[in-house]
Design a protein around this motif. Sequence first.
Motif, mmCIF file in Angstrom:
data_model
loop_
_atom_site.group_PDB
_atom_site.id
_atom_site.type_symbol
_atom_site.label_atom_id
_atom_site.label_comp_id
_atom_site.label_asym_id
_atom_site.label_seq_id
_atom_site.Cartn_x
_atom_site.Cartn_y
_atom_site.Cartn_z
ATOM 1 N N ASN A 70 78.752 -18.183 96.270
ATOM 2 C CA ASN A 70 79.594 -17.791 95.138
ATOM 3 C C ASN A 70 80.080 -19.009 94.360
ATOM 4 O O ASN A 70 80.433 -20.034 94.948
ATOM 5 C CB ASN A 70 80.808 -17.005 95.623
ATOM 6 N N GLU A 71 80.114 -18.866 93.050
ATOM 7 C CA GLU A 71 80.677 -19.888 92.165
ATOM 8 C C GLU A 71 81.794 -19.245 91.348
ATOM 9 O O GLU A 71 81.708 -18.071 90.984
ATOM 10 C CB GLU A 71 79.601 -20.453 91.236
ATOM 11 N N TYR A 72 82.838 -20.028 91.042
ATOM 12 C CA TYR A 72 84.013 -19.510 90.360
ATOM 13 C C TYR A 72 84.287 -20.296 89.081
ATOM 14 O O TYR A 72 83.940 -21.489 88.980
ATOM 15 C CB TYR A 72 85.233 -19.577 91.284
ATOM 16 N N ASN A 73 84.927 -19.634 88.105
ATOM 17 C CA ASN A 73 85.296 -20.342 86.882
ATOM 18 C C ASN A 73 86.643 -21.031 87.062
ATOM 19 O O ASN A 73 87.239 -20.990 88.146
ATOM 20 C CB ASN A 73 85.310 -19.384 85.684
ATOM 21 N N GLU A 74 87.131 -21.673 86.018
ATOM 22 C CA GLU A 74 88.376 -22.442 86.118
ATOM 23 C C GLU A 74 89.581 -21.559 86.428
ATOM 24 O O GLU A 74 90.578 -22.039 86.974
ATOM 25 C CB GLU A 74 88.611 -23.216 84.818
ATOM 26 N N LEU B 13 85.991 -17.453 98.899
ATOM 27 C CA LEU B 13 84.737 -17.517 99.648
ATOM 28 C C LEU B 13 83.654 -18.159 98.792
ATOM 29 O O LEU B 13 83.328 -17.676 97.708
ATOM 30 C CB LEU B 13 84.299 -16.112 100.056
ATOM 31 N N THR B 14 83.094 -19.264 99.280
ATOM 32 C CA THR B 14 82.022 -19.941 98.543
ATOM 33 C C THR B 14 80.655 -19.738 99.185
ATOM 34 O O THR B 14 79.642 -19.765 98.483
ATOM 35 C CB THR B 14 82.295 -21.458 98.444
ATOM 36 N N GLU B 15 80.612 -19.526 100.491
ATOM 37 C CA GLU B 15 79.328 -19.324 101.164
ATOM 38 C C GLU B 15 79.501 -18.375 102.341
ATOM 39 O O GLU B 15 80.473 -18.460 103.082
ATOM 40 C CB GLU B 15 78.755 -20.650 101.648
ATOM 41 N N ASP B 16 78.557 -17.477 102.484
ATOM 42 C CA ASP B 16 78.601 -16.468 103.534
ATOM 43 C C ASP B 16 77.191 -16.311 104.083
ATOM 44 O O ASP B 16 76.288 -15.873 103.370
ATOM 45 C CB ASP B 16 79.119 -15.161 102.935
ATOM 46 N N LYS B 17 77.009 -16.664 105.336
ATOM 47 C CA LYS B 17 75.696 -16.556 105.982
ATOM 48 C C LYS B 17 75.794 -15.581 107.146
ATOM 49 O O LYS B 17 76.783 -15.572 107.874
ATOM 50 C CB LYS B 17 75.225 -17.912 106.510
ATOM 51 N N THR C 263 75.434 -16.780 109.559
ATOM 52 C CA THR C 263 75.044 -16.215 108.249
ATOM 53 C C THR C 263 75.788 -15.002 107.656
ATOM 54 O O THR C 263 76.594 -14.502 108.330
ATOM 55 C CB THR C 263 73.590 -15.767 108.305
ATOM 56 N N THR C 264 75.374 -14.361 105.992
ATOM 57 C CA THR C 264 76.220 -13.258 105.470
ATOM 58 C C THR C 264 75.605 -11.914 105.236
ATOM 59 O O THR C 264 74.452 -11.839 104.996
ATOM 60 C CB THR C 264 76.932 -13.619 104.178
ATOM 61 N N ASN C 265 76.455 -10.955 105.306
ATOM 62 C CA ASN C 265 76.028 -9.596 105.064
ATOM 63 C C ASN C 265 76.274 -9.273 103.597
ATOM 64 O O ASN C 265 77.339 -9.507 103.082
ATOM 65 C CB ASN C 265 76.888 -8.681 105.947
ATOM 66 N N SER C 266 75.274 -8.724 102.916
ATOM 67 C CA SER C 266 75.425 -8.453 101.489
ATOM 68 C C SER C 266 76.512 -7.421 101.215
ATOM 69 O O SER C 266 77.062 -7.374 100.121
ATOM 70 C CB SER C 266 74.105 -7.955 100.901
ATOM 71 N N PHE C 267 76.822 -6.588 102.216
ATOM 72 C CA PHE C 267 77.882 -5.596 102.035
ATOM 73 C C PHE C 267 79.212 -6.285 101.746
ATOM 74 O O PHE C 267 80.076 -5.729 101.068
ATOM 75 C CB PHE C 267 77.997 -4.740 103.302
ATOM 76 N N GLN D 95 77.613 -15.352 112.178
ATOM 77 C CA GLN D 95 78.055 -15.456 110.798
ATOM 78 C C GLN D 95 78.871 -16.725 110.588
ATOM 79 O O GLN D 95 79.548 -17.203 111.507
ATOM 80 C CB GLN D 95 78.902 -14.231 110.424
ATOM 81 N N VAL D 96 78.798 -17.270 109.381
ATOM 82 C CA VAL D 96 79.686 -18.360 108.993
ATOM 83 C C VAL D 96 80.204 -18.089 107.592
ATOM 84 O O VAL D 96 79.456 -17.651 106.706
ATOM 85 C CB VAL D 96 78.992 -19.741 109.051
ATOM 86 N N LEU D 97 81.509 -18.272 107.398
ATOM 87 C CA LEU D 97 82.156 -18.105 106.107
ATOM 88 C C LEU D 97 82.806 -19.430 105.730
ATOM 89 O O LEU D 97 83.511 -20.030 106.538
ATOM 90 C CB LEU D 97 83.225 -17.016 106.170
ATOM 91 N N VAL D 98 82.579 -19.871 104.490
ATOM 92 C CA VAL D 98 83.142 -21.118 104.006
ATOM 93 C C VAL D 98 84.016 -20.824 102.788
ATOM 94 O O VAL D 98 83.612 -20.066 101.892
ATOM 95 C CB VAL D 98 82.037 -22.124 103.624
ATOM 96 N N PHE D 99 85.210 -21.414 102.754
ATOM 97 C CA PHE D 99 86.163 -21.147 101.687
ATOM 98 C C PHE D 99 86.575 -22.441 100.986
ATOM 99 O O PHE D 99 86.579 -23.516 101.582
ATOM 100 C CB PHE D 99 87.418 -20.471 102.251
ATOM 101 N N LYS D 100 86.929 -22.313 99.728
ATOM 102 C CA LYS D 100 87.503 -23.421 98.957
ATOM 103 C C LYS D 100 88.629 -22.846 98.114
ATOM 104 O O LYS D 100 88.436 -21.884 97.377
ATOM 105 C CB LYS D 100 86.447 -24.072 98.059
ATOM 106 N N ASN D 101 89.819 -23.431 98.258
ATOM 107 C CA ASN D 101 91.002 -22.937 97.561
ATOM 108 C C ASN D 101 91.232 -21.444 97.851
ATOM 109 O O ASN D 101 91.657 -20.678 96.978
ATOM 110 C CB ASN D 101 90.878 -23.160 96.052
ATOM 111 N N GLY D 102 90.949 -21.044 99.094
ATOM 112 C CA GLY D 102 91.163 -19.665 99.504
ATOM 113 C C GLY D 102 90.107 -18.692 99.030
ATOM 114 O O GLY D 102 90.213 -17.489 99.288
#
Length: 332
Positions: free
Chosen positions: A84-88, A66-70, A14-18, A57-64
């Motif tokens: 996290n969500e990103y725009n175009e 961070l999309t999910e942090d637990k 899982t993620t730390n809010s810091f 902790q687990v960190l997940v990335f897409k296109n470099g």
Amino acid sequence: MKNILLTFLLLALTTNSFWAQKTTLKDFNLPEKTLAVQIMEANYNGETKEFLPISQQVLVFKNGKLTEDKYAMADKSYGSQTVNEYNEAGQLNKSSFLSFNKEKPVSSITTYQYVKENNLVAVYETSDNGYKRKTEDRNYNTSGNLVSSVFYDQNGDKMKTVTYFDNHNDILYHYKNNSQKSYQPNLESIYYSGNQILFSNTIYVDKELQQTIVKTTDYLYDDDNNLIEMNITNTYEDSEEKARNVFNILNKSFNTKKSDTSKNTKKLSYSNYKSNGVWTAQIPEKLTLQNQISLTFRTIMTTDEKTYTITDQNELLKFLDDTYQKIKAQKP
């Protein structure tokens, strides 16, 4: 103990809010092709052979990005999740945060807006209660590369300025001058090679003691680019002139005008258990408590479908014991 170790290595973490605003692989010092990483922090008692998990902790990335942090404490006293969500354009668009402790869960959603005017982009964040504030001004050059950022605190005051050089390989942080905290960093330079820090230099000023502390850290890596040593030098200066220069103080009268300098250097080495050249267990070579060493486990999955993880538990246990005995033998 083997069963406990296997269980924690295979758990989803899982993620730390810091870390919520850290969004790139470079922010986490991870290999460039990382798709996901599982991390566990723990202590190991070299005498009792007891393994003491601290956090997961687990960190997940897409296109470099961070999309999910637990994140979760091993004793279940705290846990959190950030999505996290990103725009175009690859900019952070929305961040959803959920945390829990022994009392009650807390959740929040923050959205981001980017207002462009010429080469300047102002970043605004809006909380789910409707509160909106400017958090950053980003300055881009004519080629579209980010060259500097100004960050603002909750009151709208400048918190720090960041200058980027050589395609973000060198970064200069300049903190606000009016902090009343002792050892508040005022100026920090960090030099990278890829996603790894090679060198950092930080200046602290204690206003009450009128003392300047310069902390210099060199990072050394092995042939597989795994950290093996940090050399840390602290230089202490009691200098009216330097304090004036750092804080731009013109009219204040200092109580002391001595200019004394002292210096100390310490070295911290790291032992790495490597899987196909990438460290999957790392131990700083020092005792954290009596008979205990700290360690970090990683399982890394990459975009080219490779996985770097610990597969031989007996070999790992031998690594822990051998490293503990090495550290123990170094004690004076």
